[in-house]
Motif scaffolding. Sequence first.
Motif, PDB file in Angstrom:
ATOM      1  N   UNK A 150       0.829  -1.204   0.000  1.00 35.84           N
ATOM      2  CA  UNK A 150       0.000   0.000   0.000  1.00 35.84           C
ATOM      3  C   UNK A 150       0.869   1.263   0.000  1.00 35.84           C
ATOM      4  N   UNK A 151       1.972   1.238   0.748  1.00 37.07           N
ATOM      5  CA  UNK A 151       2.896   2.376   0.735  1.00 37.07           C
ATOM      6  C   UNK A 151       3.446   2.599  -0.672  1.00 37.07           C
ATOM      7  N   UNK A 152       3.847   1.544  -1.342  1.00 36.22           N
ATOM      8  CA  UNK A 152       4.395   1.664  -2.697  1.00 36.22           C
ATOM      9  C   UNK A 152       3.343   2.187  -3.660  1.00 36.22           C
ATOM     10  N   UNK A 153       2.117   1.708  -3.539  1.00 34.45           N
ATOM     11  CA  UNK A 153       1.045   2.181  -4.427  1.00 34.45           C
ATOM     12  C   UNK A 153       0.711   3.641  -4.161  1.00 34.45           C
ATOM     13  N   UNK A 154       0.782   4.068  -2.899  1.00 31.66           N
ATOM     14  CA  UNK A 154       0.515   5.471  -2.582  1.00 31.66           C
ATOM     15  C   UNK A 154       1.605   6.384  -3.153  1.00 31.66           C
ATOM     16  N   UNK A 155       2.864   5.938  -3.063  1.00 36.52           N
ATOM     17  CA  UNK A 155       3.978   6.759  -3.569  1.00 36.52           C
ATOM     18  C   UNK A 155       3.978   6.840  -5.092  1.00 36.52           C
ATOM     19  N   UNK A 156       3.766   5.724  -5.770  1.00 42.17           N
ATOM     20  CA  UNK A 156       3.866   5.691  -7.230  1.00 42.17           C
ATOM     21  C   UNK A 156       2.564   6.049  -7.917  1.00 42.17           C
ATOM     22  N   UNK A 166       1.983   2.883 -11.214  1.00 43.64           N
ATOM     23  CA  UNK A 166       2.751   1.733 -10.734  1.00 43.64           C
ATOM     24  C   UNK A 166       2.285   0.443 -11.400  1.00 43.64           C
ATOM     25  N   UNK A 167       0.990   0.356 -11.671  1.00 43.99           N
ATOM     26  CA  UNK A 167       0.428  -0.848 -12.269  1.00 43.99           C
ATOM     27  C   UNK A 167       0.468  -0.828 -13.794  1.00 43.99           C
TER      28      UNK A 167
END
Length: 78
Positions: A63-69, A73-74
């Motif tokens: 979730x942190x990675x998805x919030x940052x990117x 990201x996907x």
Amino acid sequence: MSTATTPTTTVVDATPDPGTAPRPLAKGGDPADRFFRGSARGSGAAVLLIMSLVGVFLGGRALEALRDAGPAFLTAAA
């Protein structure tokens, strides 16, 4: 010339032999059996707990990675 065959059916006696009937299980059992049963259940519960904690940790990091990117990201190729 063809010959007709008649299907045959074999009937098996379904009544169990008195010498092969299952025996009733005793409640409680031997202390070694109780220890093994308890340790197997405890080990299984510990494995499930550890796997759940790993899943929660990885989900939080994802979730942190998805919030940052963001949504890129996907979909981004980089």
